[in-house]
Each structure stands twice: as structure tokens, then as C-alpha cells.
Design a protein around this motif. Structure first.
Motif, PDB file in Angstrom:
ATOM      1  N   TYR A  39      20.664  -7.085 -25.522  1.00 27.53           N
ATOM      2  CA  TYR A  39      19.753  -6.683 -26.398  1.00 27.53           C
ATOM      3  C   TYR A  39      19.845  -7.687 -27.772  1.00 27.53           C
ATOM      4  O   TYR A  39      18.975  -8.143 -28.459  1.00 27.53           O
ATOM      5  CB  TYR A  39      19.883  -5.103 -27.014  1.00 27.53           C
ATOM      6  CG  TYR A  39      19.369  -4.301 -26.022  1.00 27.53           C
ATOM      7  CD1 TYR A  39      17.965  -4.284 -25.622  1.00 27.53           C
ATOM      8  CD2 TYR A  39      20.150  -3.646 -25.261  1.00 27.53           C
ATOM      9  CE1 TYR A  39      17.504  -3.387 -24.779  1.00 27.53           C
ATOM     10  CE2 TYR A  39      19.604  -2.863 -23.986  1.00 27.53           C
ATOM     11  CZ  TYR A  39      18.382  -2.709 -23.874  1.00 27.53           C
ATOM     12  OH  TYR A  39      17.935  -1.890 -22.926  1.00 27.53           O
ATOM     13  N   THR A  40      21.111  -8.331 -28.101  1.00 21.56           N
ATOM     14  CA  THR A  40      21.625  -9.113 -28.761  1.00 21.56           C
ATOM     15  C   THR A  40      20.726 -10.433 -28.536  1.00 21.56           C
ATOM     16  O   THR A  40      20.272 -11.122 -29.610  1.00 21.56           O
ATOM     17  CB  THR A  40      22.944  -9.498 -28.986  1.00 21.56           C
ATOM     18  OG1 THR A  40      23.591  -8.224 -29.142  1.00 21.56           O
ATOM     19  CG2 THR A  40      23.452 -10.599 -30.111  1.00 21.56           C
ATOM     20  N   PHE A  41      20.835 -10.810 -27.299  1.00 23.32           N
ATOM     21  CA  PHE A  41      20.259 -12.215 -26.779  1.00 23.32           C
ATOM     22  C   PHE A  41      18.632 -11.851 -27.053  1.00 23.32           C
ATOM     23  O   PHE A  41      17.932 -12.946 -27.430  1.00 23.32           O
ATOM     24  CB  PHE A  41      20.417 -12.328 -25.269  1.00 23.32           C
ATOM     25  CG  PHE A  41      21.594 -12.954 -25.170  1.00 23.32           C
ATOM     26  CD1 PHE A  41      22.302 -14.043 -26.164  1.00 23.32           C
ATOM     27  CD2 PHE A  41      22.426 -12.316 -24.202  1.00 23.32           C
ATOM     28  CE1 PHE A  41      23.498 -14.658 -25.836  1.00 23.32           C
ATOM     29  CE2 PHE A  41      23.842 -13.106 -24.116  1.00 23.32           C
ATOM     30  CZ  PHE A  41      24.370 -14.124 -24.758  1.00 23.32           C
ATOM     31  N   PHE A  42      18.119 -10.861 -26.715  1.00 21.44           N
ATOM     32  CA  PHE A  42      16.736 -10.358 -26.920  1.00 21.44           C
ATOM     33  C   PHE A  42      16.169 -10.567 -28.262  1.00 21.44           C
ATOM     34  O   PHE A  42      15.345 -11.314 -28.404  1.00 21.44           O
ATOM     35  CB  PHE A  42      16.574  -8.991 -26.401  1.00 21.44           C
ATOM     36  CG  PHE A  42      15.143  -8.362 -26.495  1.00 21.44           C
ATOM     37  CD1 PHE A  42      14.100  -8.887 -25.645  1.00 21.44           C
ATOM     38  CD2 PHE A  42      14.754  -7.433 -27.678  1.00 21.44           C
ATOM     39  CE1 PHE A  42      12.790  -8.236 -26.107  1.00 21.44           C
ATOM     40  CE2 PHE A  42      13.631  -7.003 -27.914  1.00 21.44           C
ATOM     41  CZ  PHE A  42      12.791  -7.375 -27.218  1.00 21.44           C
ATOM     42  N   PHE A  43      16.938  -9.866 -29.317  1.00 21.09           N
ATOM     43  CA  PHE A  43      16.592 -10.251 -30.717  1.00 21.09           C
ATOM     44  C   PHE A  43      16.748 -11.524 -31.319  1.00 21.09           C
ATOM     45  O   PHE A  43      15.960 -11.984 -31.952  1.00 21.09           O
ATOM     46  CB  PHE A  43      17.667  -9.221 -31.551  1.00 21.09           C
ATOM     47  CG  PHE A  43      17.098  -7.706 -31.558  1.00 21.09           C
ATOM     48  CD1 PHE A  43      15.653  -7.426 -32.066  1.00 21.09           C
ATOM     49  CD2 PHE A  43      17.799  -6.859 -31.452  1.00 21.09           C
ATOM     50  CE1 PHE A  43      15.220  -6.339 -32.093  1.00 21.09           C
ATOM     51  CE2 PHE A  43      17.304  -5.334 -31.431  1.00 21.09           C
ATOM     52  CZ  PHE A  43      15.980  -5.173 -31.864  1.00 21.09           C
ATOM     53  N   LEU A  44      17.810 -12.438 -30.544  1.00 18.47           N
ATOM     54  CA  LEU A  44      17.819 -13.741 -31.001  1.00 18.47           C
ATOM     55  C   LEU A  44      16.534 -14.670 -30.486  1.00 18.47           C
ATOM     56  O   LEU A  44      16.158 -15.435 -31.103  1.00 18.47           O
ATOM     57  CB  LEU A  44      19.031 -14.253 -30.478  1.00 18.47           C
ATOM     58  CG  LEU A  44      20.499 -13.705 -31.269  1.00 18.47           C
ATOM     59  CD1 LEU A  44      21.737 -14.348 -30.730  1.00 18.47           C
ATOM     60  CD2 LEU A  44      20.130 -14.214 -32.771  1.00 18.47           C
ATOM     61  N   LEU A  45      16.157 -14.078 -29.185  1.00 22.77           N
ATOM     62  CA  LEU A  45      15.261 -14.769 -28.907  1.00 22.77           C
ATOM     63  C   LEU A  45      13.946 -14.851 -29.588  1.00 22.77           C
ATOM     64  O   LEU A  45      13.027 -15.458 -29.781  1.00 22.77           O
ATOM     65  CB  LEU A  45      14.871 -14.479 -27.439  1.00 22.77           C
ATOM     66  CG  LEU A  45      13.799 -15.197 -26.536  1.00 22.77           C
ATOM     67  CD1 LEU A  45      14.266 -16.626 -26.177  1.00 22.77           C
ATOM     68  CD2 LEU A  45      13.357 -14.619 -25.353  1.00 22.77           C
ATOM     69  N   ILE A  46      13.696 -13.480 -30.047  1.00 24.37           N
ATOM     70  CA  ILE A  46      12.572 -13.289 -30.875  1.00 24.37           C
ATOM     71  C   ILE A  46      12.759 -13.875 -32.187  1.00 24.37           C
ATOM     72  O   ILE A  46      11.716 -14.489 -32.855  1.00 24.37           O
ATOM     73  CB  ILE A  46      12.470 -11.579 -31.031  1.00 24.37           C
ATOM     74  CG1 ILE A  46      12.296 -10.974 -29.967  1.00 24.37           C
ATOM     75  CG2 ILE A  46      11.162 -11.191 -32.037  1.00 24.37           C
ATOM     76  CD1 ILE A  46      10.725 -11.096 -29.158  1.00 24.37           C
ATOM     77  N   THR A  47      13.908 -13.911 -32.804  1.00 24.22           N
ATOM     78  CA  THR A  47      14.260 -14.623 -34.015  1.00 24.22           C
ATOM     79  C   THR A  47      13.637 -16.140 -33.940  1.00 24.22           C
ATOM     80  O   THR A  47      13.001 -16.608 -34.749  1.00 24.22           O
ATOM     81  CB  THR A  47      15.778 -14.573 -34.424  1.00 24.22           C
ATOM     82  OG1 THR A  47      16.107 -13.327 -34.256  1.00 24.22           O
ATOM     83  CG2 THR A  47      15.845 -14.933 -35.753  1.00 24.22           C
ATOM     84  N   GLY A  48      14.254 -16.612 -32.804  1.00 27.65           N
ATOM     85  CA  GLY A  48      14.041 -18.270 -32.688  1.00 27.65           C
ATOM     86  C   GLY A  48      12.435 -18.308 -32.510  1.00 27.65           C
ATOM     87  O   GLY A  48      11.987 -19.236 -33.085  1.00 27.65           O
ATOM     88  N   VAL A  49      11.644 -17.617 -31.615  1.00 29.55           N
ATOM     89  CA  VAL A  49      10.553 -17.906 -31.197  1.00 29.55           C
ATOM     90  C   VAL A  49       9.507 -17.708 -32.753  1.00 29.55           C
ATOM     91  O   VAL A  49       8.742 -18.746 -33.126  1.00 29.55           O
ATOM     92  CB  VAL A  49       9.870 -16.898 -30.222  1.00 29.55           C
ATOM     93  CG1 VAL A  49       8.372 -16.914 -30.297  1.00 29.55           C
ATOM     94  CG2 VAL A  49      10.532 -17.336 -28.903  1.00 29.55           C
ATOM     95  N   SER A  50       9.845 -16.428 -33.553  1.00 25.45           N
ATOM     96  CA  SER A  50       9.121 -16.306 -34.767  1.00 25.45           C
ATOM     97  C   SER A  50       9.497 -17.417 -35.731  1.00 25.45           C
ATOM     98  O   SER A  50       8.620 -17.775 -36.579  1.00 25.45           O
ATOM     99  CB  SER A  50       9.559 -15.000 -35.299  1.00 25.45           C
ATOM    100  OG  SER A  50       9.303 -13.856 -34.537  1.00 25.45           O
ATOM    101  N   GLY A  51      10.702 -17.829 -35.917  1.00 25.76           N
ATOM    102  CA  GLY A  51      10.937 -19.010 -36.769  1.00 25.76           C
ATOM    103  C   GLY A  51      10.236 -20.339 -36.387  1.00 25.76           C
ATOM    104  O   GLY A  51       9.862 -20.933 -37.282  1.00 25.76           O
ATOM    105  N   ALA A  52      10.261 -20.440 -35.096  1.00 26.03           N
ATOM    106  CA  ALA A  52       9.623 -21.601 -34.579  1.00 26.03           C
ATOM    107  C   ALA A  52       8.097 -21.809 -35.033  1.00 26.03           C
ATOM    108  O   ALA A  52       7.697 -22.817 -35.405  1.00 26.03           O
ATOM    109  CB  ALA A  52       9.491 -22.011 -33.215  1.00 26.03           C
ATOM    110  N   PHE A  53       7.446 -20.523 -35.126  1.00 27.93           N
ATOM    111  CA  PHE A  53       6.111 -20.371 -35.387  1.00 27.93           C
ATOM    112  C   PHE A  53       5.936 -20.591 -36.905  1.00 27.93           C
ATOM    113  O   PHE A  53       5.034 -21.244 -37.370  1.00 27.93           O
ATOM    114  CB  PHE A  53       5.308 -19.125 -34.983  1.00 27.93           C
ATOM    115  CG  PHE A  53       5.214 -19.076 -33.401  1.00 27.93           C
ATOM    116  CD1 PHE A  53       4.647 -19.926 -32.955  1.00 27.93           C
ATOM    117  CD2 PHE A  53       5.357 -17.760 -32.815  1.00 27.93           C
ATOM    118  CE1 PHE A  53       4.443 -20.019 -31.421  1.00 27.93           C
ATOM    119  CE2 PHE A  53       5.245 -17.685 -31.329  1.00 27.93           C
ATOM    120  CZ  PHE A  53       4.490 -18.954 -30.866  1.00 27.93           C
TER     121      PHE A  53
END
Lengths: 113, 493
Positions: free
Chosen positions: B110-124
Motif C-alpha cells: 500500500y505504501t508503494f501504491f500510494f507513492l505511485l499515485i503521488t508520482g503520477v499526479s505530480g507528473a501531471f
């Protein structure tokens, strides 16, 4: 000066890519390390290597080197450091599990999964 | 209110940190993840509403003016993609407990999952080229963690290749940023665009543009650079495949959209003609790949490539209709790819194999999953009432407006073959004799149904309610056509 460092960065890229195309896993990782060195050197070069004081604010200094590329490099170094350490552990595990560090033998077979 | 732009990054980041404190308490962390994702969707939807009412939100981090500090730009394009990301995140958060083993969940999934969402949102959301690189690394690092999670032989083998190709393209990205910095002297996207406009994109800038395109095309898996994608996307758990297939390549194509509608817009005769070629070849080769295999996961993974090709057509034709089509197709494709990966993962889990030759009569045991897969095939291929249709229609209309007949024909032909490739799964795997070896497990199947139904609901909504979404999509197309609006809002002129 920029020309010399550009050539040096080019040499780093070439040797890095040569190593990247080898079969042994460890040599590939060395290749990625060389490429990231080349990239970092390249950022420094592209920020112009003009002479000046280190970018620390002091009385009476007017001529500074460009601080932005240094910040960019610092960020990039830490990131590639993290990725490289992950890659080393991954290579260790992969070669242990698969019993080989030869990329030719680490190919996939359609019926495996 | 300008802090609205940072919320989609901060909420999942905080959630990732909190989730890392109690990895073993699965019941708590599951509910925590689901609640946080729902909150995140609501906040992002609020932000979308706010941006639509009041125009682009620009957040200057630390009150430094635009070219000197990092800016986060939440315009209609980025915020609607963030909302799509979070909707997929919700579906995956509900699907994950069903498909992951206990051990995988305990090892910080779940940590990796949230970090993935963070990275994608940030890149957008980011408005700074180097910051885009950093967010790329955030999402890639999380994806490295997710792809090896479980540590099976095949995962280790394929993830090495995945990490290597991404490390190489990231280093190339850094080098290209250095090039661009030496020519224009800034890394802020709006100011780069302004400076490139001042010198009318000389030869060196087109070269840099092409290098950037190479980097993003590697991430987005476009024609000559897609070889790494299919295998590495099918080795992890289905929920991870769904996150990858829906989000990672789409960040690459979003970056292409952003860079080539904002910065490098003066030499379109060279760059954008090349895009149309690459789009056509991606369509052809992706479809060939999808038809070539009997592995159901691999069929869906290969279908990512023609979808990226479709989106690139809209950028290549370079007109308002094309851009609207690209954006519509991008949103549609993110959701449907997630739904298809989740569905195929469920089928492979329940049937015990992903080899199409060994699955038959699946629909006798699981009619719900079967008919959902049928609808998903129609959505993917672009049958009229569903969302794929409107995206493709706009893209083809855009292509015809520019007189690019050949690419339109390739697009239509490949749509047919895409339908064939997924219908093959339906006809061979779902129809036919009852397979006596399958022991139906309806309780597990029911758990798989809800997240997929949620995603399909949004897809159908996007298609049937196209009239509600179309005005905003059209305004995004208009907005992309006029990069001055972006520059003026960010640089406050």
C-alpha cells in the motif's frame, strides 16, 4: 574548457553504452553508472564552466558560478544512487534465483506464465 | 485556494508515509487505503469543479515568482487526468486485497501504491521540466517496488530489464534537460516556451525536441521503443499490471502532449509529420502483437501500444479536433485498460492459467464477469454508445481535416483488429463446452466484480453522457491550440 568536458562526457557515454550491451549483469550495471556520471558531468558543462566564486553569499563578491546546475546534479546523483543500489540488490537476487548472471540465459520463454 | 493544486500530491504522499508504519495490520491498512483513496477522489473532483469555474490554478511553491521557483499548474487537462488516475486508484484499492497474497500485502504494497499515485499526479500537475523528471523517478521507483513484489523467478528476470530501460531513458532525460538549459537558460516550462517562441525554434531546439520525444516515447512505448513493455507488464500481480497499464505509459504520452503543444510548436512540418508515421507504425505493430499470442494477459498488454498510437495521431495532426480527440481518448483509455487488466487478472486467477487454449466455457460459471468482459471489448474497440467511439471519431475527424487519409484508414483497420484480438478471448475462453475442471468460487469472483463494474460504469458514463463532457474536452483542445494562455497564466503577464 567546455570542449574538453564535453568530450569527456561523450567518452563516458560511449563506454557506458558499450558496457550496457554486454552479457554479464554486473557489467551492465557498471555501464549505467558510467552513463549517469556522463549525464551529471554534462549538466555541469552545459551550465557554462565560467570562472567564479562558489555560489555562497559573501560580502564583496560579485562573480558567481551558476548555482542551478549544481542543485540539479545533486538531485540527480541521489536519484541515480537510489536506483543503482536497487539494481544491485535486484541483480543479486535475480542471479541467485535464476542461477545465472548471463543476460542471454535470462530470456523469457512463452510458456512460463 | 491556490493550495488546491498541491492536494492531489500531498494526500497520497501523507497516506504512503502513514501506511508504512503498520504494514502487518492488514485489516487496518486496507480500510485506511480505501478511505484515503475515496477522500482523494472527492478532493480532486472538487478541484476539477473549482478549476472549471475559476480557470487555471497556479501554485508558486514557497512564494517565489514563476520562473524562479517551482510552479504547480492545475489546468483542466492535468486536473482531469489526475481525477481519472484517482478513480483507477480507488478501483485498484478495492481489488488489491482480493488478488494479492497476504505476504505481498504485508511487504508495503500500500505504501508503494500510494507513492505511485503521488508520482503520477505530480507528473501531471507540475509546471517545471526538472520537477517532471523528479516525479517520473518517484513513480518509477514505486513501480520498481511493485513489479518485483513477490520475488518470483520470472518477476526478477523481467524487472531487471524494466529497471535498466527506465534508468537509461531517465539519464537521457537529464541530459536533454541540460541541453535545453544551455540553450534557453531555464527549466520552467512556461518560460522555456516563451524563449523558444522568441527565437522561433532554431535547428538545435528541434533536435532537443526530438530527444525529449525519444525519452517520452520510451516511457510511453511508441513504435520502435515498445519492446520492453509487453513482458514486464504481465509478470506482476494483476492489480499492479492494471496500475501500470493505465497510468505509466499515459504519463509518457501526456508529457508528449504537453511539450509538443506548448514548447516545440514552430517546426510542425518536421516533428508532427514524424509523429503521424510513428503513430501509424505503433498501431500496426501493436495490433500484430496482440493477435500473435495466446496469453490473455499479453493480448491486453499489447493493446496498450495501438492506444498510445491513437493518442499520438491527435498530436500529429495538430488541430483543435485532434487535440480534443487525444484528450478524450486518453481519459477513456486509462479507465478501460485498468478495467481490462483487472478482468483478465480475475479470469486468470479463477481459471488457474492465462493460456487461452486451456480456458473454455468460462461464462457458464461466471456470467457476470463474462458479460462485463464483453462490454469492455466493445468499449475498447469503439462501438458507438460507448466512450471509445467518441474519442476515435474526433481523432479521425481531425485527421480528415488535415487531409491525412492514410492514417485514418490505418486507425479504422486497426480498430477492427483490436476488436478481433479481444473478441478472440471472449469467443474461445468464455464460450464453448463447460470445463469440468473449474471449481466455481463465486465468493472470490464477487470480490472481483465491484472494482471492475466501477470502472466500466465510468467508461459507459463517459460514452453515454458525452454531451456533458464534450464542452470541457473541446475547451481543452482549444486551450492546447493556444499555448499563450498557459504562458500568460504561469508567468503572470
Amino acid at each position: 574548457m567546455e570542449i574538453i568536458t564535453s568530450i569527456l562526457a561523450g567518452v563516458l557515454f560511449t563506454t557506458g553504452i558499450y558496457n550496457l550491451l554486454q552479457k554479464q549483469l554486473l557489467r551492465i550495471i557498471i555501464g549505467t553508472a558510467l552513463i549517469s556520471h556522463g549525464a551529471h558531468l554534462f549538466i555541469l558543462t552545459m551550465g557554462e564552466l565560467k570562472q567564479g566564486a562558489p555560489p555562497i553569499l559573501e560580502e564583496g563578491l560579485s562573480n558567481y558560478t551558476d548555482p542551478l546546475p549544481q542543485a540539479l546534479i545533486l538531485t540527480s546523483i541521489v536519484i541515480s544512487f537510489g536506483v543503482t543500489s536497487l539494481l544491485l540488490v535486484l541483480a543479486y537476487r535475480a542471479s541467485k534465483e535464476n542461477g545465472t548472471d548471463n543476460m542471454d540465459q535470462l530470456r523469457g520463454n512463452e510458456n512460463d506464465y | 485556494m491556490t493550495n488546491l493544486a498541491v492536494l492531489p500530491i500531498v494526500i497520497p504522499l501523507l497516506a504512503a508515509i502513514i501506511a508504512s508504519f503498520f504494514p502487518k495490520k492488514l485489516r487496518v491498512v486496507r480500510i485506511f487505503t480505501q478511505v484515503m483513496m475515496v477522500i482523494n477522489v472527492l478532493v480532486t473532483a472538487g478541484a476539477l469543479w473549482y478549476v472549471q469555474q475559476n480557470g487555471t490554478v497556479v501554485l508558486e511553491a514557497g512564494d517565489w515568482m514563476a520562473p524562479f521557483g517551482i510552479v504547480l499548474v492545475a489546468d483542466m487537462l492535468s486536473i482531469s487526468l489526475v481525477l481519472t488516475t484517482n478513480i483507477i486508484g480507488v478501483a485498484c484499492a478495492f481489488y488489491a486485497p482480493k488478488s494479492l497474497s497476504q505476504k505481498q500485502e504485508e511487504f508495503y504494497f500500500y505504501t508503494f501504491f500510494f507513492l505511485l499515485i503521488t508520482g503520477v499526479s505530480g507528473a501531471f500537475i507540475t509546471g517545471d521540466l526538472f520537477n517532471l523528471f523528479v516525479f517520473f523517478e518517484v513513480l518509477l521507483m514505486a513501480s520498481y517496488g511493485l513489479i518485483v513484489l513477490g520475488g518470483e523467478k520470472i518477476q526478477l528476470r523481467e524487472s531487471i530489464k524494466y529497471v535498466l530501460i527506465n534508468l537509461f531513458s531517465s539519464m537521457l532525460f537529464v541530459t536533454t534537460v541540460a541541453f535545453l538549459y544551455s540553450v534557453v537558460g531555464t527549466v520552467n516550462m512556461a518560460q522555456i516556451a516563451e524563449r523558444v517562441g522568441e527565437v522561433e525554434q532554431k535547428g538545435i531546439l528541434t533536435t532537443i525536441g526530438m530527444l525529449l520525444f525519444f525519452v517520452f516515447a520510451t516511457k510511453a512505448a511508441l513504435f520502435p521503443l515498445y519492446y520492453w513493455l509487453p513482458k514486464s507488464y504481465i509478470v506482476p500481480n494483476p492489480v499492479v499490471s492494471a496500475l501500470f497499464g493505465a497510468l505509466l505509459t499515459k504519463v509518457g504520452i501526456y508529457s508528449i502532449i504537453r511539450v509538443f503543444t506548448l514548447i516545440f510548436v514552430y517546426e510542425t512540418s518536421f516533428t508532427h509529420d514524424l509523429f503521424i508515421w510513428i503513430a501509424g507504425l505503433s498501431l500496426i505493430f501493436g495490433v500484430i502483437g496482440a493477435l500473435s499470442t495466446n496469453n490473455i494477459k499479453l493480448i491486453i498488454a499489447y493493446n496498450i501500444i495501438p492506444a498510445i498510437g491513437f493518442i499520438l495521431i491527435g498530436i500529429g495532426v495538430f488541430n483543435e479536433t485532434g487535440f480534443s480527440g487525444s484528450v478524450f481518448y486518453l481519459v477513456h483509455d486509462m479507465i478501460i485498460k485498468a478495467a481490462l487488466f483487472l478482468l483478465v487478472g480475475a479470469v486468470a486467477y479463477l481459471a488457474g492459467t492465462s493460456d487461452l487454449r486451456k480456458i473454455h466455457g468460462f461464462i457458464h460459471y461466471y456470467p457476470g464477469l463474462g458479460w462485463m468482459f464483453f462490454i469492455a471489448c466493445f468499449i475498447l474497440a469503439g462501438i458507438p454508445p460507448f466512450s471509445g467511439f467518441i474519442g476515435k471519431l474526433l481523432l479521425l475527424k481531425g485527421a480528415f481535416e488535415e487531409g491525412e487519409i492514410a492514417i485514418a484508414i490505418i486507425g479504422l483497420g486497426s480498430s477492427l483488429l483490436i476488436l478481433l484480438s479481444v473478441m478472440r478471448i471472449f469467443i474461445r475462453g468464455f464460450w464453448g463446452e463447460k470445463d469440468p475442471n473449474i471449481r466455481p468460487n463465486r465468493r472470490v469472483a464477487r470480490g472481483f466484480v465491484f472494482p471492475v463494474a466501477l470502472l466500466l460504469f465510468f467508461n459507459v458514463l463517459l460514452g453515454v453522457g458525452a454531451e456533458w463532457f464534450y464542452p470541457s474536452i473541446e475547451s481543452i483542445g482549444e486551450y492546447l491550440m493556444n499555448p499563450e494562455i498557459y504562458m500568460d497564466t504561469v508567468l503572470k503577464e
